[in-house]
Design an enzyme around this catalytic site. Structure first.
Site, PDB file in Angstrom:
ATOM      1  N   CYS A   4       1.075  -1.646   0.031  1.00 34.69           N
ATOM      2  CA  CYS A   4       0.273   0.108  -0.224  1.00 34.69           C
ATOM      3  C   CYS A   4       1.067   0.559   0.113  1.00 34.69           C
ATOM      4  O   CYS A   4       1.718   1.700   0.865  1.00 34.69           O
ATOM      5  CB  CYS A   4      -0.924   0.473   1.274  1.00 34.69           C
ATOM      6  N   HIS A  46      -3.785   1.413   8.532  1.00 31.33           N
ATOM      7  CA  HIS A  46      -4.244   0.911   6.770  1.00 31.33           C
ATOM      8  C   HIS A  46      -6.442   0.236   7.513  1.00 31.33           C
ATOM      9  O   HIS A  46      -6.264  -0.349   7.559  1.00 31.33           O
ATOM     10  CB  HIS A  46      -3.826  -0.499   6.292  1.00 31.33           C
ATOM     11  N   HIS A 100      -8.689   8.083   2.780  1.00 30.87           N
ATOM     12  CA  HIS A 100      -8.062   9.038   2.801  1.00 30.87           C
ATOM     13  C   HIS A 100      -8.861  10.300   2.959  1.00 30.87           C
ATOM     14  O   HIS A 100     -10.149   9.715   1.981  1.00 30.87           O
ATOM     15  CB  HIS A 100      -6.972   9.579   2.292  1.00 30.87           C
TER      16      HIS A 100
HETATM   17  P1  5GP Z   1      -7.707   9.140  -4.305  1.00 36.16           P
HETATM   18  O1  5GP Z   1      -8.177   9.567  -6.071  1.00 36.16           O
HETATM   19  O2  5GP Z   1      -7.391   8.069  -4.080  1.00 36.16           O
HETATM   20  O3  5GP Z   1      -9.315   9.788  -4.050  1.00 36.16           O
HETATM   21  O4  5GP Z   1      -6.919   9.872  -3.846  1.00 36.16           O
HETATM   22  C1  5GP Z   1      -5.804   9.896  -3.848  1.00 36.16           C
HETATM   23  C2  5GP Z   1      -4.622  10.920  -3.700  1.00 36.16           C
HETATM   24  O5  5GP Z   1      -3.354  11.010  -3.682  1.00 36.16           O
HETATM   25  C3  5GP Z   1      -4.583  11.577  -5.429  1.00 36.16           C
HETATM   26  O6  5GP Z   1      -5.452  12.940  -5.385  1.00 36.16           O
HETATM   27  C4  5GP Z   1      -3.442  11.910  -5.718  1.00 36.16           C
HETATM   28  O7  5GP Z   1      -2.570  12.827  -6.819  1.00 36.16           O
HETATM   29  C5  5GP Z   1      -2.610  11.060  -4.653  1.00 36.16           C
HETATM   30  N1  5GP Z   1      -0.765  11.070  -4.676  1.00 36.16           N
HETATM   31  C6  5GP Z   1      -1.203   9.441  -4.797  1.00 36.16           C
HETATM   32  N2  5GP Z   1       0.427   8.890  -5.676  1.00 36.16           N
HETATM   33  C7  5GP Z   1       0.738  10.042  -4.021  1.00 36.16           C
HETATM   34  C8  5GP Z   1       2.668   9.696  -3.871  1.00 36.16           C
HETATM   35  O8  5GP Z   1       3.358   9.514  -4.081  1.00 36.16           O
HETATM   36  N3  5GP Z   1       2.582  10.615  -3.066  1.00 36.16           N
HETATM   37  C9  5GP Z   1       1.445  12.205  -2.391  1.00 36.16           C
HETATM   38  N4  5GP Z   1       1.578  13.185  -2.142  1.00 36.16           N
HETATM   39  N5  5GP Z   1       0.515  11.881  -3.464  1.00 36.16           N
HETATM   40  C10 5GP Z   1      -0.427  11.208  -4.276  1.00 36.16           C
HETATM   41 ZN    ZN Z   2      -2.338   1.032   3.604  1.00 39.84          ZN
END
Ligand code: 5GP
Ligand code: ZN
Length: 114
Positions: A4, A46, A100
């Site tokens: 993860c 997690h 998140h």
């Molecule tokens: P989701 O699409 O699951 O709601 O949000 C995941 C978020 O994680 C996205 O906005 C994406 O830009 C962010 N994200 C993905 N990989 C990384 C990373 O390696 N570091 C950080 N700081 N954010 C990440």
């Molecule tokens: Zn996790």
């Protein structure tokens, strides 16, 4: 959850720009910001997402919500306003399967939610 991404951030194996941390939570800037201020708040433990909360202490969930206001204040957007979002599942485009919350602000946001 060895594979993860966000667990890797919690363990310090993947770098992040942290804005808040306590024993249960970590908040860090999104790598691909969708607003002038875009911070992610995660539990260090997690959890898959909003649909995986059975048996999780209410106190942890309350802390996550309170952290949103704390982060907004740290980012200077508590007065101007912010949006709190948690994408859950494919239709919501959840891309990281670790619970998140997105804190978005720093500019007037779209009135559209989806
Ligand atoms: P989701 O699409 O699951 O709601 O949000 C995941 C978020 O994680 C996205 O906005 C994406 O830009 C962010 N994200 C993905 N990989 C990384 C990373 O390696 N570091 C950080 N700081 N954010 C990440
Ligand atoms: Zn996790």
């Amino acid at each position: 959850m060895d594979e993860c991404l966000f667990c890797g951030i919690v363990r310090g194996e993947v770098p992040c720009d942290a804005v808040y941390e306590d024993e249960a939570l970590l908040a860090f800037r999104d790598i691909n910001p969708q607003a002038d201020r875009h911070v992610l708040i995660i539990p260090k433990r997690h959890l898959d997402g909003l649909c995986g909360l059975e048996g999780v202490e209410d106190s942890l969930l309350a802390r996550l919500l309170r952290a949103a206001a704390l982060v907004a204040k740290k980012e200077g957007i508590d007065k101007s306003g912010f949006r709190l979002v948690s994408n859950c599942g494919p239709d919501a485009c959840q891309s990281v399967p670790h619970l998140h919350f997105h804190v978005l602000g720093g500019r007037p946001l779209s009135g559209q939610m989806g």
